[in-house]
Design a protein around this motif. Sequence first.
Motif, PDB file in Angstrom:
ATOM      1  N   LEU A  12      20.026  20.813 -12.054  1.00  0.00           N
ATOM      2  CA  LEU A  12      18.933  20.022 -11.491  1.00  0.00           C
ATOM      3  C   LEU A  12      18.619  18.816 -12.374  1.00  0.00           C
ATOM      4  O   LEU A  12      18.388  17.707 -11.881  1.00  0.00           O
ATOM      5  CB  LEU A  12      17.688  20.890 -11.293  1.00  0.00           C
ATOM      6  CG  LEU A  12      17.775  21.903 -10.156  1.00  0.00           C
ATOM      7  CD1 LEU A  12      16.619  22.899 -10.229  1.00  0.00           C
ATOM      8  CD2 LEU A  12      17.792  21.195  -8.810  1.00  0.00           C
ATOM      9  N   ALA A  13      18.622  19.035 -13.692  1.00  0.00           N
ATOM     10  CA  ALA A  13      18.373  17.922 -14.620  1.00  0.00           C
ATOM     11  C   ALA A  13      19.467  16.860 -14.500  1.00  0.00           C
ATOM     12  O   ALA A  13      19.180  15.660 -14.555  1.00  0.00           O
ATOM     13  CB  ALA A  13      18.285  18.441 -16.050  1.00  0.00           C
ATOM     14  N   ALA A  14      20.704  17.293 -14.302  1.00  0.00           N
ATOM     15  CA  ALA A  14      21.809  16.341 -14.152  1.00  0.00           C
ATOM     16  C   ALA A  14      21.671  15.538 -12.858  1.00  0.00           C
ATOM     17  O   ALA A  14      21.960  14.336 -12.835  1.00  0.00           O
ATOM     18  CB  ALA A  14      23.149  17.074 -14.183  1.00  0.00           C
ATOM     19  N   TYR A  15      21.204  16.188 -11.780  1.00  0.00           N
ATOM     20  CA  TYR A  15      20.946  15.435 -10.547  1.00  0.00           C
ATOM     21  C   TYR A  15      19.833  14.420 -10.777  1.00  0.00           C
ATOM     22  O   TYR A  15      19.920  13.273 -10.346  1.00  0.00           O
ATOM     23  CB  TYR A  15      20.552  16.372  -9.404  1.00  0.00           C
ATOM     24  CG  TYR A  15      21.712  17.079  -8.764  1.00  0.00           C
ATOM     25  CD1 TYR A  15      22.700  16.374  -8.078  1.00  0.00           C
ATOM     26  CD2 TYR A  15      21.820  18.460  -8.823  1.00  0.00           C
ATOM     27  CE1 TYR A  15      23.763  17.022  -7.477  1.00  0.00           C
ATOM     28  CE2 TYR A  15      22.885  19.120  -8.222  1.00  0.00           C
ATOM     29  CZ  TYR A  15      23.850  18.399  -7.555  1.00  0.00           C
ATOM     30  OH  TYR A  15      24.901  19.040  -6.957  1.00  0.00           O
ATOM     31  N   LYS A  16      18.798  14.845 -11.479  1.00  0.00           N
ATOM     32  CA  LYS A  16      17.655  13.961 -11.732  1.00  0.00           C
ATOM     33  C   LYS A  16      18.074  12.728 -12.541  1.00  0.00           C
ATOM     34  O   LYS A  16      17.624  11.618 -12.275  1.00  0.00           O
ATOM     35  CB  LYS A  16      16.551  14.735 -12.449  1.00  0.00           C
ATOM     36  CG  LYS A  16      15.272  13.958 -12.649  1.00  0.00           C
ATOM     37  CD  LYS A  16      14.186  14.843 -13.224  1.00  0.00           C
ATOM     38  CE  LYS A  16      12.868  14.108 -13.301  1.00  0.00           C
ATOM     39  NZ  LYS A  16      11.773  15.013 -13.663  1.00  0.00           N
ATOM     40  N   LYS A  17      18.957  12.926 -13.516  1.00  0.00           N
ATOM     41  CA  LYS A  17      19.431  11.820 -14.366  1.00  0.00           C
ATOM     42  C   LYS A  17      20.494  10.968 -13.680  1.00  0.00           C
ATOM     43  O   LYS A  17      20.870   9.915 -14.192  1.00  0.00           O
ATOM     44  CB  LYS A  17      20.025  12.381 -15.659  1.00  0.00           C
ATOM     45  CG  LYS A  17      19.027  13.038 -16.571  1.00  0.00           C
ATOM     46  CD  LYS A  17      19.747  13.634 -17.767  1.00  0.00           C
ATOM     47  CE  LYS A  17      18.837  14.514 -18.575  1.00  0.00           C
ATOM     48  NZ  LYS A  17      19.580  15.265 -19.599  1.00  0.00           N
ATOM     49  N   GLY A  18      21.009  11.444 -12.553  1.00  0.00           N
ATOM     50  CA  GLY A  18      22.066  10.710 -11.870  1.00  0.00           C
ATOM     51  C   GLY A  18      23.455  11.067 -12.349  1.00  0.00           C
ATOM     52  O   GLY A  18      24.439  10.437 -11.957  1.00  0.00           O
ATOM     53  N   GLU A  19      23.577  12.087 -13.201  1.00  0.00           N
ATOM     54  CA  GLU A  19      24.878  12.512 -13.698  1.00  0.00           C
ATOM     55  C   GLU A  19      25.662  13.266 -12.621  1.00  0.00           C
ATOM     56  O   GLU A  19      26.882  13.313 -12.664  1.00  0.00           O
ATOM     57  CB  GLU A  19      24.713  13.391 -14.939  1.00  0.00           C
ATOM     58  CG  GLU A  19      24.115  12.635 -16.104  1.00  0.00           C
ATOM     59  CD  GLU A  19      23.666  13.534 -17.241  1.00  0.00           C
ATOM     60  OE1 GLU A  19      23.772  14.772 -17.124  1.00  0.00           O
ATOM     61  OE2 GLU A  19      23.189  12.995 -18.244  1.00  0.00           O
ATOM     62  N   ARG A  20      24.942  13.865 -11.701  1.00  0.00           N
ATOM     63  CA  ARG A  20      25.538  14.458 -10.500  1.00  0.00           C
ATOM     64  C   ARG A  20      25.111  13.574  -9.347  1.00  0.00           C
ATOM     65  O   ARG A  20      23.981  13.107  -9.310  1.00  0.00           O
ATOM     66  CB  ARG A  20      25.068  15.898 -10.294  1.00  0.00           C
ATOM     67  CG  ARG A  20      25.680  16.875 -11.272  1.00  0.00           C
ATOM     68  CD  ARG A  20      25.342  18.281 -10.870  1.00  0.00           C
ATOM     69  NE  ARG A  20      26.054  19.237 -11.687  1.00  0.00           N
ATOM     70  CZ  ARG A  20      26.243  20.497 -11.344  1.00  0.00           C
ATOM     71  NH1 ARG A  20      25.762  20.954 -10.204  1.00  0.00           N
ATOM     72  NH2 ARG A  20      26.893  21.312 -12.134  1.00  0.00           N
ATOM     73  N   LYS A  21      25.995  13.386  -8.392  1.00  0.00           N
ATOM     74  CA  LYS A  21      25.811  12.287  -7.451  1.00  0.00           C
ATOM     75  C   LYS A  21      25.318  12.631  -6.046  1.00  0.00           C
ATOM     76  O   LYS A  21      25.095  11.722  -5.279  1.00  0.00           O
ATOM     77  CB  LYS A  21      27.131  11.522  -7.312  1.00  0.00           C
ATOM     78  CG  LYS A  21      27.652  10.980  -8.633  1.00  0.00           C
ATOM     79  CD  LYS A  21      26.736   9.947  -9.219  1.00  0.00           C
ATOM     80  CE  LYS A  21      27.301   9.408 -10.519  1.00  0.00           C
ATOM     81  NZ  LYS A  21      26.378   8.596 -11.237  1.00  0.00           N
ATOM     82  N   HIS A  22      25.153  13.864  -5.664  1.00  0.00           N
ATOM     83  CA  HIS A  22      24.752  14.147  -4.285  1.00  0.00           C
ATOM     84  C   HIS A  22      23.375  13.538  -4.021  1.00  0.00           C
ATOM     85  O   HIS A  22      22.404  13.849  -4.694  1.00  0.00           O
ATOM     86  CB  HIS A  22      24.720  15.651  -4.022  1.00  0.00           C
ATOM     87  CG  HIS A  22      24.594  15.982  -2.582  1.00  0.00           C
ATOM     88  ND1 HIS A  22      23.383  16.023  -1.942  1.00  0.00           N
ATOM     89  CD2 HIS A  22      25.526  16.254  -1.653  1.00  0.00           C
ATOM     90  CE1 HIS A  22      23.570  16.326  -0.678  1.00  0.00           C
ATOM     91  NE2 HIS A  22      24.873  16.473  -0.476  1.00  0.00           N
ATOM     92  N   PRO A  23      23.255  12.631  -3.041  1.00  0.00           N
ATOM     93  CA  PRO A  23      22.001  11.893  -2.848  1.00  0.00           C
ATOM     94  C   PRO A  23      20.800  12.772  -2.485  1.00  0.00           C
ATOM     95  O   PRO A  23      19.701  12.519  -2.967  1.00  0.00           O
ATOM     96  CB  PRO A  23      22.320  10.903  -1.734  1.00  0.00           C
ATOM     97  CG  PRO A  23      23.576  11.356  -1.114  1.00  0.00           C
ATOM     98  CD  PRO A  23      24.299  12.202  -2.106  1.00  0.00           C
TER      99      PRO A  23
END
Length: 121
Positions: free
Chosen positions: A76-87
């Motif tokens: 979740l933190a990686a999504y928040k930082k943009g490190e994971r890309k699923h919009p």
Amino acid sequence: MKKLSILSRLFVCAGLAFAGFTAQADEVKGNSAAGNGKVWLCVGCHSIPDYRADYPLTYRVPMLGGQNAAYIASALAAYKKGERKHPTMRFIAASLSDQDMADIGEYYAAQTASSPNNQLK
């Protein structure tokens, strides 16, 4: 004498880095009961067996029950930082605090793939 000074500095820096890491790890403790009230948006996709999301590409949406709490919080933190890309996940994670992420992680870690709140009936 200079080598000892450099070595001493390295030990001090390593000690401070370790102390900072353990202090940060101790700050946020997840609570599965609190997480129960925070997964309402998650179950819309993650509770459907073999669900596939199709925007912008086709993604197989994983069931989260039984997953490691730290892994979920980290993802979740990686999504928040943009490190994971699923919009969609990035948008959802952007609204979560570190405490929310830890609580959600603990909630799902306490579940199994067939837990009632993890799978639609």
